[in-house]
Motif scaffolding. Sequence first.
Motif, PDB file in Angstrom:
ATOM      1  N   GLU A 150       0.791  -1.220   0.000  1.00 16.39           N
ATOM      2  CA  GLU A 150       0.000   0.000   0.000  1.00 16.39           C
ATOM      3  C   GLU A 150       0.832   1.282   0.000  1.00 16.39           C
ATOM      4  OE1 GLU A 150      -4.072  -1.550   2.170  1.00 16.39           O
ATOM      5  OE2 GLU A 150      -2.571  -0.508   3.405  1.00 16.39           O
ATOM      6  N   HIS A 151       2.043   1.212   0.539  1.00 16.26           N
ATOM      7  CA  HIS A 151       2.823   2.443   0.634  1.00 16.26           C
ATOM      8  C   HIS A 151       4.288   2.112   0.893  1.00 16.26           C
ATOM      9  CE1 HIS A 151       4.198   6.414   2.053  1.00 16.26           C
ATOM     10  NE2 HIS A 151       3.165   6.901   1.396  1.00 16.26           N
ATOM     11  N   VAL A 152       5.167   2.959   0.366  1.00 18.67           N
ATOM     12  CA  VAL A 152       6.602   2.872   0.639  1.00 18.67           C
ATOM     13  C   VAL A 152       7.101   4.251   1.039  1.00 18.67           C
ATOM     14  CG1 VAL A 152       8.897   2.380  -0.281  1.00 18.67           C
ATOM     15  CG2 VAL A 152       6.945   0.979  -1.005  1.00 18.67           C
ATOM     16  N   SER A 153       7.840   4.314   2.143  1.00 17.10           N
ATOM     17  CA  SER A 153       8.535   5.537   2.552  1.00 17.10           C
ATOM     18  C   SER A 153      10.025   5.255   2.537  1.00 17.10           C
ATOM     19  CB  SER A 153       8.134   5.960   3.971  1.00 17.10           C
ATOM     20  OG  SER A 153       6.796   6.357   4.035  1.00 17.10           O
ATOM     21  N   TYR A 154      10.786   6.216   2.034  1.00 21.14           N
ATOM     22  CA  TYR A 154      12.243   6.106   2.037  1.00 21.14           C
ATOM     23  C   TYR A 154      12.809   7.172   2.958  1.00 21.14           C
ATOM     24  CZ  TYR A 154      17.085   6.719   0.533  1.00 21.14           C
ATOM     25  OH  TYR A 154      18.452   6.854   0.516  1.00 21.14           O
TER      26      TYR A 154
ATOM     27  N   LEU B 149      22.266   6.359  -1.286  1.00 22.44           N
ATOM     28  CA  LEU B 149      22.660   7.589  -0.616  1.00 22.44           C
ATOM     29  C   LEU B 149      22.522   8.829  -1.488  1.00 22.44           C
ATOM     30  CD1 LEU B 149      25.864   6.369   1.267  1.00 22.44           C
ATOM     31  CD2 LEU B 149      23.620   6.821   2.246  1.00 22.44           C
ATOM     32  N   ARG B 150      22.548   8.660  -2.810  1.00 27.36           N
ATOM     33  CA  ARG B 150      22.433   9.812  -3.700  1.00 27.36           C
ATOM     34  C   ARG B 150      20.984  10.067  -4.141  1.00 27.36           C
ATOM     35  NH1 ARG B 150      27.555   7.841  -6.144  1.00 27.36           N
ATOM     36  NH2 ARG B 150      29.204   9.328  -5.622  1.00 27.36           N
ATOM     37  N   HIS B 151      20.052   9.251  -3.648  1.00 26.84           N
ATOM     38  CA  HIS B 151      18.655   9.416  -4.055  1.00 26.84           C
ATOM     39  C   HIS B 151      18.098  10.731  -3.508  1.00 26.84           C
ATOM     40  CE1 HIS B 151      14.653   8.113  -5.289  1.00 26.84           C
ATOM     41  NE2 HIS B 151      14.211   8.556  -4.122  1.00 26.84           N
ATOM     42  N   ARG B 152      17.509  11.553  -4.381  1.00 22.85           N
ATOM     43  CA  ARG B 152      17.016  12.861  -3.980  1.00 22.85           C
ATOM     44  C   ARG B 152      15.488  12.957  -3.998  1.00 22.85           C
ATOM     45  NH1 ARG B 152      21.127  12.842  -2.038  1.00 22.85           N
ATOM     46  NH2 ARG B 152      22.959  14.158  -2.398  1.00 22.85           N
ATOM     47  N   GLY B 153      14.808  11.894  -4.283  1.00 23.64           N
ATOM     48  CA  GLY B 153      13.351  11.920  -4.262  1.00 23.64           C
ATOM     49  C   GLY B 153      12.767  11.227  -5.478  1.00 23.64           C
ATOM     50  N   PRO B 154      11.454  10.885  -5.397  1.00 25.77           N
ATOM     51  CA  PRO B 154      10.570  11.131  -4.252  1.00 25.77           C
ATOM     52  C   PRO B 154      10.897  10.213  -3.073  1.00 25.77           C
ATOM     53  CG  PRO B 154       9.447   9.768  -5.863  1.00 25.77           C
ATOM     54  CD  PRO B 154      10.764  10.145  -6.483  1.00 25.77           C
TER      55      PRO B 154
ATOM     56  N   SER C 191      22.095   0.474  -0.697  1.00 22.65           N
ATOM     57  CA  SER C 191      21.328   0.443  -1.946  1.00 22.65           C
ATOM     58  C   SER C 191      20.264  -0.628  -1.794  1.00 22.65           C
ATOM     59  CB  SER C 191      22.213   0.133  -3.150  1.00 22.65           C
ATOM     60  OG  SER C 191      23.059   1.210  -3.458  1.00 22.65           O
ATOM     61  N   ILE C 192      19.009  -0.221  -1.962  1.00 24.92           N
ATOM     62  CA  ILE C 192      17.880  -1.135  -1.822  1.00 24.92           C
ATOM     63  C   ILE C 192      17.077  -1.067  -3.113  1.00 24.92           C
ATOM     64  CG2 ILE C 192      15.821  -1.715  -0.484  1.00 24.92           C
ATOM     65  CD1 ILE C 192      17.073  -0.069   1.843  1.00 24.92           C
ATOM     66  N   ARG C 193      16.977  -2.179  -3.802  1.00 20.98           N
ATOM     67  CA  ARG C 193      16.216  -2.253  -5.049  1.00 20.98           C
ATOM     68  C   ARG C 193      14.798  -2.725  -4.753  1.00 20.98           C
ATOM     69  NH1 ARG C 193      15.709  -1.126 -10.657  1.00 20.98           N
ATOM     70  NH2 ARG C 193      14.219  -2.626 -11.427  1.00 20.98           N
ATOM     71  N   LEU C 194      13.786  -1.974  -5.238  1.00 16.49           N
ATOM     72  CA  LEU C 194      12.389  -2.349  -5.097  1.00 16.49           C
ATOM     73  C   LEU C 194      11.824  -2.563  -6.502  1.00 16.49           C
ATOM     74  CD1 LEU C 194      11.257   0.169  -2.322  1.00 16.49           C
ATOM     75  CD2 LEU C 194      12.093  -2.185  -2.043  1.00 16.49           C
ATOM     76  N   HIS C 195      11.494  -3.805  -6.838  1.00 19.15           N
ATOM     77  CA  HIS C 195      11.129  -4.140  -8.209  1.00 19.15           C
ATOM     78  C   HIS C 195       9.835  -3.465  -8.659  1.00 19.15           C
ATOM     79  CE1 HIS C 195      14.431  -6.793  -8.329  1.00 19.15           C
ATOM     80  NE2 HIS C 195      13.875  -7.862  -7.798  1.00 19.15           N
ATOM     81  N   TRP C 196       8.794  -3.478  -7.819  1.00 20.32           N
ATOM     82  CA  TRP C 196       7.497  -3.005  -8.275  1.00 20.32           C
ATOM     83  C   TRP C 196       7.474  -1.494  -8.516  1.00 20.32           C
ATOM     84  CZ3 TRP C 196       8.696  -3.953  -3.304  1.00 20.32           C
ATOM     85  CH2 TRP C 196       8.338  -3.001  -2.348  1.00 20.32           C
ATOM     86  N   LEU C 197       8.427  -0.775  -7.904  1.00 18.66           N
ATOM     87  CA  LEU C 197       8.553   0.659  -8.166  1.00 18.66           C
ATOM     88  C   LEU C 197       9.600   0.944  -9.239  1.00 18.66           C
ATOM     89  CD1 LEU C 197       8.504   2.138  -4.544  1.00 18.66           C
ATOM     90  CD2 LEU C 197       6.614   2.026  -6.176  1.00 18.66           C
ATOM     91  N   ASN C 198      10.368  -0.089  -9.602  1.00 20.00           N
ATOM     92  CA  ASN C 198      11.474   0.072 -10.547  1.00 20.00           C
ATOM     93  C   ASN C 198      12.398   1.197 -10.097  1.00 20.00           C
ATOM     94  OD1 ASN C 198      13.050  -0.514 -12.789  1.00 20.00           O
ATOM     95  ND2 ASN C 198      11.931   0.909 -14.118  1.00 20.00           N
TER      96      ASN C 198
END
Length: 290
Positions: A161-165, A228-233, A216-223
Amino acid sequence: MNPFSFRRLLMQEDLNFLLTNRVPRRALTLFMGWYSRLRSPMLTRVSIAVWRCFTDLDLSEARQQHFNSLHECFTRELKPGARRIDPDPQVLCSPCDAIVGACGPVQAGQVFQAKGFPYSTAELFGPSQDASAFEGGSFITLRLTSAMYHRFHAPTDARIEHVSYLSGDTWNVNPIALQRIERLFCRNERAVIRLRTRQGGHPLALVPVAAILVASIRLHWLNVLLHLRHRGPHEWPCQEAVSKGQELGWFEHGSTIIVFAPPGFTLAAAIQTGTTIRMGQALMHLPSHA
């Protein structure tokens, strides 16, 4: 010094803590991300040989036996049938291979990372998520070592239902660090994956927590690859149906997944601190009235 003696030396608590935490964690983690993707079969073979000096790496179950990069080895798939998924619909199975860490009830909004080291579920879940559904329920901390199979799977038929990073630090998450760093899981980079079981509509949460050399965490359904360099969402509402045992993503080395279940779920008899379990093995039992 032979590999066994070297491992024993590294197990000395003070030295282990110094070498894995009192270092430039972010820089080493970013370097490892770059290095692991270098495509060179020879360099990869040498790196795996060095890796085996530190761990009991076993690649006999891997679908692929030759790797062009460390990244391919870290995120390896298994041979078909290498893991049995418990078929009982009343069983919540382990989402990953792991060593069971702290486990038990969620009380007054707190759980434990180690004896005498509580942390708040509200802080772990972050400001956008309400953790009250798990008050009086159960949690299990599952630690993946660097040598283990690093992919994680759906513990039951459910809907995501939801993912928060939540971006954060990259402290080591081994038992030595957990006994020294307060609220460690709340400090580290992590994702909060909210699910609802298809049977009974029970809320569940999986919280993958990254660590040094991982992050680094890969989530398949969100592709998406969270790092650490992820800036959003940082927030993803979603309605993704998943089946028990379905692959959800992977870590790029080894880390931790904390599983939360609401009141009524009971721990499987084999689940005790220090026990090594495999993906698909019984983790909890759903409420009998479900």
